[in-house]
Design a protein around this motif. Structure first.
Motif, PDB file in Angstrom:
ATOM      1  N   THR A  75       0.821  -1.220   0.000  1.00  0.00           N
ATOM      2  CA  THR A  75       0.000   0.000   0.000  1.00  0.00           C
ATOM      3  C   THR A  75       0.849   1.262   0.000  1.00  0.00           C
ATOM      4  O   THR A  75       0.432   2.296  -0.517  1.00  0.00           O
ATOM      5  CB  THR A  75      -0.939   0.025   1.221  1.00  0.00           C
ATOM      6  N   THR A  93     -11.075  -8.376   6.681  1.00  0.00           N
ATOM      7  CA  THR A  93     -10.421  -7.553   7.713  1.00  0.00           C
ATOM      8  C   THR A  93      -9.387  -6.634   7.081  1.00  0.00           C
ATOM      9  O   THR A  93      -9.322  -5.433   7.389  1.00  0.00           O
ATOM     10  CB  THR A  93      -9.760  -8.451   8.771  1.00  0.00           C
ATOM     11  N   GLU A  94      -8.569  -7.188   6.184  1.00  0.00           N
ATOM     12  CA  GLU A  94      -7.550  -6.378   5.494  1.00  0.00           C
ATOM     13  C   GLU A  94      -8.210  -5.324   4.605  1.00  0.00           C
ATOM     14  O   GLU A  94      -7.727  -4.193   4.497  1.00  0.00           O
ATOM     15  CB  GLU A  94      -6.640  -7.284   4.665  1.00  0.00           C
ATOM     16  N   ALA A  96     -11.138  -3.954   5.186  1.00  0.00           N
ATOM     17  CA  ALA A  96     -11.679  -2.931   6.089  1.00  0.00           C
ATOM     18  C   ALA A  96     -10.586  -1.973   6.545  1.00  0.00           C
ATOM     19  O   ALA A  96     -10.795  -0.751   6.611  1.00  0.00           O
ATOM     20  CB  ALA A  96     -12.329  -3.600   7.305  1.00  0.00           C
ATOM     21  N   GLU A  97      -9.406  -2.509   6.836  1.00  0.00           N
ATOM     22  CA  GLU A  97      -8.278  -1.668   7.254  1.00  0.00           C
ATOM     23  C   GLU A  97      -7.874  -0.712   6.133  1.00  0.00           C
ATOM     24  O   GLU A  97      -7.588   0.463   6.367  1.00  0.00           O
ATOM     25  CB  GLU A  97      -7.093  -2.554   7.659  1.00  0.00           C
ATOM     26  N   ALA A  98      -7.842  -1.227   4.911  1.00  0.00           N
ATOM     27  CA  ALA A  98      -7.476  -0.383   3.763  1.00  0.00           C
ATOM     28  C   ALA A  98      -8.531   0.691   3.532  1.00  0.00           C
ATOM     29  O   ALA A  98      -8.205   1.847   3.237  1.00  0.00           O
ATOM     30  CB  ALA A  98      -7.303  -1.247   2.519  1.00  0.00           C
ATOM     31  N   GLU A 100     -10.506   2.027   5.780  1.00  0.00           N
ATOM     32  CA  GLU A 100     -10.409   3.017   6.852  1.00  0.00           C
ATOM     33  C   GLU A 100      -9.252   3.982   6.609  1.00  0.00           C
ATOM     34  O   GLU A 100      -9.355   5.184   6.858  1.00  0.00           O
ATOM     35  CB  GLU A 100     -10.224   2.292   8.193  1.00  0.00           C
ATOM     36  N   LYS A 101      -8.168   3.449   6.081  1.00  0.00           N
ATOM     37  CA  LYS A 101      -6.950   4.243   5.918  1.00  0.00           C
ATOM     38  C   LYS A 101      -6.950   5.082   4.639  1.00  0.00           C
ATOM     39  O   LYS A 101      -6.436   6.206   4.627  1.00  0.00           O
ATOM     40  CB  LYS A 101      -5.737   3.296   5.917  1.00  0.00           C
TER      41      LYS A 101
END
Length: 217
Positions: A75, A93-94, A96-98, A100-101
């Motif tokens: 990323t 999950t990964e 969702a993290e991406a 959010e960021k």
């Protein structure tokens, strides 16, 4: 002039080529062939430094052609090369993290929806798209029937767009289009014979113009 607004559109996946100059030349040719919505740039086996060098060369070419450049891999590389988006190959999950960021600054989509359960998990995150198949999953002439079936189910009930991995035969785009998917991804179908890439992109667009179902407004 091709009318792409209300039918399935083409997504290209950059082939696994070690020489960056060859990659740029081949991709440039393909993009001259006609409408391409976006181009996914996978990391394949490259280390982060080499991957960044490739992405730095490829992303401007993609953007100059009017397509969205989506980086699949590190990323940090996506940010450094000013890509338009991220293609996340991990789980929900990964993704969702991406999201959010990086969302909404970047396009963020997910590509590990192997069944309905995982697809719905990804859908809950509200990504910009869900990808059915693997970016290097074009191992047969036709698109994988399971991915086409997933797309048909998804398109009938979920508003989030989906991309389906096509096969090694350019005409595999029609099965995907008929599923209701918004996008069809091609790799070897376009790039197996690099000198033919522009003509294949043109013929795929002509085929979709002629035979792909039209979406309701």
């Amino acid at each position: 002039m091709s009318n792409t607004d209300n039918r399935c559109r083409l997504v290209l996946i950059v082939p696994d080529i070690a020489d960056v100059d060859s990659r740029v030349q081949i991709l440039s040719g393909a993009l001259r062939g006609g409408d391409v919505a976006s181009v996914i740039v996978p990391q394949y086996g490259l280390d982060d430094q080499t991957f960044q060098k490739h992405a730095e060369a490829l992303v401007p070419v993609i953007q100059a052609a009017g397509a969205a450049a989506l980086v699949a891999g590190d990323t940090r590389v996506a940010g450094r090369v000013k890509a338009d988006g991220l293609h996340v190959t991990g789980n929900a999950t990964e993704l969702a993290e991406a999201m959010e960021k990086f969302s909404p600054k970047l396009i963020v989509g997910g590509g590990n929806a192997t069944d309905r359960h995982h697809a719905l998990e990804m859908g809950e995150v509200r990504p910009d798209y869900v990808f059915f198949g693997k970016v290097d999953g074009d191992i047969k002439p036709e698109a994988h029937p399971k991915n086409v079936a997933l797309a048909e189910w998804w398109a009938s009930m979920i508003e989030i767009p989906c991309i389906v991995m096509g096969g090694t035969d350019p005409e595999s785009v029609l099965d995907v289009a008929e599923s209701g998917a918004e996008f069809v991804a091609l790799r070897l179908a376009v790039f197996a014979e690099p000198e033919q890439a522009p003509a294949i992109v043109a013929s795929v667009n002509a085929l979709l113009d002629e035979k792909a179902p039209r979406f309701e407004a």
